[in-house]
Design a protein around this motif. Structure first.
Motif: not given
Length: 422
Positions: A369-386
């Motif tokens: 998911v992080a790779a698909m979003m172009g972010k590291d994993a922690i940023d990806a999880l926070m942004d996905l929750v938001v």
């Protein structure tokens, strides 16, 4: 000669290996059912029935109990609950932390937000009212529930991170007595999650003391299931059982995170020692190596104070966002850090999102998911929750198969799905 010559049943199950739930060996027997009750077990060869099932070569057993079910809303959509009924489950037990009563007005709206697919407003206030709703809807299975310690706390203190006042504690005790008198099983807690995380051991003991005179039991998703499994999680559970003088059970007993796998044997010894002292301590488990909960629970509980909207606001604040990241990356934190327990983002599997646009991530690991979003994993999880504005149902692969087998071999361990029926 049949034990029941020419007896007439509504249903006759012939020739199966009967396991009656007592723990003994199975025995070949026929089972005769009259109405909704088992009327006879034995040699019924000469008996007749409206329906006959040939069970030769099959096992026959009473209905199974799902000790940890989250089907409280799914069964209101479809009372047949076939996902469990076809596996033989005839009793579903609810109440891991949150329960369908007691509910304040805010609590009713919370239940509605849990399941936007509900076609009616939640009008019941208590567990008894919820059970009446189940009867009106029509459900195929029996239902029982603990009173959620989270539900009790939010009834009087919402999502505030503070001790209860004496007046609030008195209200909680009164609610417990009312629900227990109406048939609740006891107190259920889920202590790694906010706002249950904010509850002290003393607060839980107070709730349990109110339930104990009614035959109540305490059952808990313990405060720690990893490096503090024995010294924190089980120690608190056993203390509550001892001081409130009631039986206690550990929900989904596990040693989460590879660095904690060696603690499973010590946890079992600790429970055995407590049982030898005369305390009624038990556990339940599910038979797989992951734990399913929310992606948002990678974020420490204190950032959730005030509820989901406040969490999302905090993530949007760049300074607070840095604090969240630091807490997740800190190996010494005093909370259940699921992100670190999983070991790697590739051990975190996204199961279900709320927003259709995010369903592209379902069935994918957080690293992907992080790779698909172009972010590291922690940023990806926070942004996905938001973006999803939900907890996002997630599986964390963090247990060992050997420990699962070890736990399930204990005679005081029962089974629960920790899921909703489909």
């Amino acid at each position: 000669m049949s034990e029941y010559p020419e007896h007439v049943f509504d249903l006759l199950i012939r020739g199966g290996m009967v396991f009656d739930g007592s723990g003994g060996e199975g025995r070949r027997a026929d089972v005769g059912v009259a109405g909704a009750r088992i009327a006879a077990i034995g040699d019924l060869a000469d008996s007749r029935a409206g329906t006959v099932i040939d069970a030769e070569g099959l096992a026959v057993a009473p209905g199974f109990i799902n000790m940890l079910s989250h089907s409280y809303l799914s069964m209101l959509h479809d009372g047949r609950s076939l996902g469990e009924l076809k596996q033989g489950v005839t009793l579903q037990v609810f109440g891991e932390g949150s329960s369908m009563g007691p509910l304040s007005e805010a609590g009713k709206r919370w239940v509605e937000r849990l399941d936007p697919g509900l076609t009616y407003r939640v009008e019941w206030n208590s567990l008894a009212g919820y059970l009446e709703q189940c009867e009106q809807q029509g459900v195929s299975q029996n239902v029982a529930s603990y009173i959620g310690a989270t539900s009790l706390r939010t009834f009087v203190a919402s999502y505030e991170n503070r001790p209860l006042t004496s007046g609030e504690a008195a209200t909680v005790r009164s609610l417990v007595r009312d629900e227990m008198s109406a048939g609740a099983l006891g107190i259920g807690s889920s202590l790694i999650y906010p706002p249950a995380f904010f509850s002290s051991t003393e607060e839980l003991i107070d709730m349990c003391r109110a339930a104990a005179p009614h035959g109540g039991k305490y059952i808990s998703h313990m405060r720690n299931e990893s490096d503090g499994l024995v010294d924190v999680g089980l120690a608190e559970l056993i203390r509550i059982a001892r001081e409130a003088e009631l039986p206690a059970e550990a929900y989904h007993l596990k040693a989460g995170g590879k660095e904690s796998w060696h603690l499973m044997a010590a946890a079992i010894d600790t429970i055995e020692n407590a049982r030898n002292e005369g305390l009624a301590i038990s556990a339940d488990m599910y038979a797989y190596t992951a734990g399913a909960t929310g992606l948002s629970n990678c974020i420490p509980p204190w950032f959730h104070e005030g509820g989901q909207d406040r969490l999302i606001e905090r993530i949007g604040d760049s300074a607070v966002r840095r604090e969240i990241r630091a807490a997740i990356e800190n190996p010494e934190g005093d909370w259940e850090n699921l992100y670190r327990r999983a070991g790697t983002p590739d051990n975190i599997l996204i199961l279900q999102t709320r927003e259709p646009r995010n369903r592209v991530y379902q069935g994918k690991r957080l690293g992907e998911v992080a790779a698909m979003m172009g972010k590291d994993a922690i940023d990806a999880l926070m942004d996905l929750v938001v973006d999803d504005r939900s907890r996002i149902t997630t599986a964390y692969f963090m247990m060992s198969e050997e420990n699962v087998k070890l736990g399930l071999s204990q005679p005081w361990v029962s089974l629960g799905s920790d899921s909703a029926s489909t």
